[in-house]
Write a protein that holds these residues in place. Sequence first.
Motif, PDB file in Angstrom:
ATOM      1  N   TYR A   1       0.808  -1.218   0.000  1.00  0.00           N
ATOM      2  CA  TYR A   1       0.000   0.000   0.000  1.00  0.00           C
ATOM      3  C   TYR A   1       0.847   1.276   0.000  1.00  0.00           C
ATOM      4  N   LEU A   2       2.160   1.166  -0.207  1.00  0.00           N
ATOM      5  CA  LEU A   2       3.007   2.344  -0.003  1.00  0.00           C
ATOM      6  C   LEU A   2       4.229   2.338  -0.912  1.00  0.00           C
TER       7      LEU A   2
ATOM      8  N   GLU B   1      -0.507   4.804  -1.187  1.00  0.00           N
ATOM      9  CA  GLU B   1       0.055   6.138  -1.010  1.00  0.00           C
ATOM     10  C   GLU B   1       1.447   6.200  -1.620  1.00  0.00           C
TER      11      GLU B   1
ATOM     12  N   LYS C   1      -5.431  12.148  -4.673  1.00  0.00           N
ATOM     13  CA  LYS C   1      -5.510  13.338  -3.833  1.00  0.00           C
ATOM     14  C   LYS C   1      -4.077  13.727  -3.504  1.00  0.00           C
TER      15      LYS C   1
ATOM     16  N   HIS D   1       2.769  14.244  -1.205  1.00  0.00           N
ATOM     17  CA  HIS D   1       2.076  13.049  -0.715  1.00  0.00           C
ATOM     18  C   HIS D   1       0.843  12.802  -1.594  1.00  0.00           C
TER      19      HIS D   1
ATOM     20  N   THR E   1      -2.344  10.283  -2.432  1.00  0.00           N
ATOM     21  CA  THR E   1      -3.206   9.186  -1.969  1.00  0.00           C
ATOM     22  C   THR E   1      -4.012   8.699  -3.165  1.00  0.00           C
TER      23      THR E   1
ATOM     24  N   PRO F   1      -6.922   6.144  -4.368  1.00  0.00           N
ATOM     25  CA  PRO F   1      -7.974   5.191  -3.987  1.00  0.00           C
ATOM     26  C   PRO F   1      -8.121   4.087  -5.017  1.00  0.00           C
TER      27      PRO F   1
END
Length: 483
Positions: free
Chosen positions: A23-24, A50, A96, A111, A113, A115
């Motif tokens: 997830y990163l 992210e 985002k 940063h 994000t 979805p």
Amino acid sequence: MVDLKTIPTDEAERIIKFEEGHYLDVKAIELKPAKMSRSISAFANTAGGEIFLGIAETALPDGSKLREWRGFPDMEAANANFQVLETLGQLGNHFKAVFLRCEGKEGYLLHLTIPKTKDIISSTEGRPYKRSGAQNLPVDTDEGLHRLRLDKGVITFEDETLAIPAKFVTNSETMIGFMLEVVPSGEPDQWLESQFLLDGQKPTVACVLLFADEPQAALPKRSAIKIFRYKSREEEGSRETLAFDPITIEGCAYALIVKAVETTKKLVEEIQKLGLRGLEKIIYPEETLHEIVTNAVLHRDYSFPADIQIRIYDNRIEVESPGRLPGHVTLHNFLITQSARNPKLIRIMTKFPNAPNKDVGEGLNTAFEAMKKLRLKAPELEETENSVIVYLDHAPLGSPEDAVLDYLKTNAEITNRVGREITGIRSENTMKEVFYRLNKRGLIERVPEKLGNLSAWRLTTGGEATNTGGEPTLFDFPPQVVD
């Protein structure tokens, strides 16, 4: 306009130490925007994630790596990244962005994000990616693209036709009974055609699941429910702990739900569990069982040749449904969003008398509320590579510490095994930590003469078994997920 946020030094240091994973992504600003688009595509097509742009990494002579905050010199320096971002999704709702700055740190960190999206997102090279661990894997075969479309709900297996005679459905008892109840003036074949369930006199998968008396004959290994009863509390059941041969539930989708819930309820109510006042029957709310089984039947991915499995243990139930979460649904938003993988199956099922999904969109919410009313732990969800598993633990909603002290109100001592039974904790070490916390607060002590495997705990001399956290009257009941 992209937001700008100033963060404290300790938060900046945590970001610098983040490890890349499923997830990163943590990348330097030198990352080419086109390569960044692969991560955007992979996160959007899998489970979201992210990206932190602005963390430089230097290899040291000893083989270790030094990380530093080295952001963009100004926010305009990231314009090339935004130009790429905006070309990837038509509506611009696939990311985002926030700039982060920290006193004493160099430049602005970006940063992003991402979805999980409803649609397939491709990289700038025109190829979609999927996330696997810390890797972005290209989807570069026709088979892989077809699977991604099924996973995202862009296409649905329920519309596939089967090479069987239409009378397999039109003359079935299920079909005739449905027509008499719901469309008494219609003819089965005409009505099915009007609902797009017959295609050139060939029934679709949805048609067979809904109206064939025995869909399993046409859709073997993907349209039944298997129920296993393990006399065990272990993480996985074994042949040795299997109480009897697995029970196979067959029939149309409506009958499948009814029979599976009835059978599961009967088997669960035969189990006795050690409670605060001795042995007591395990009772799960029927609404919870009903909604979770209904959800598994209606939302599973029928392209996978696997049956739904219900596994009943001494301390929990597991319901495993083939296929990943559909569309943009994730482990974190499944209670507040919807994505119908099988829209025809779901819509037509609502037409059945006493439809199992009459409260459309409220199924899992109902399941969670029913557990809350009985003061039991919320269901937990886990997404594997090819399935979704719902766990129903028979564990009280209160803290483990409360359960231990309540037990000691009426019992002289408690062991690790008993503690795990009354709290629902599966790990022996986790249970020890509960005892140590209570001991540190002076509420319990070891029984001196019992050591090793026989060790036990009791209330301290003069101690009181009071509620450690207070009895809540209003509380949140957030979903519990297993990442």
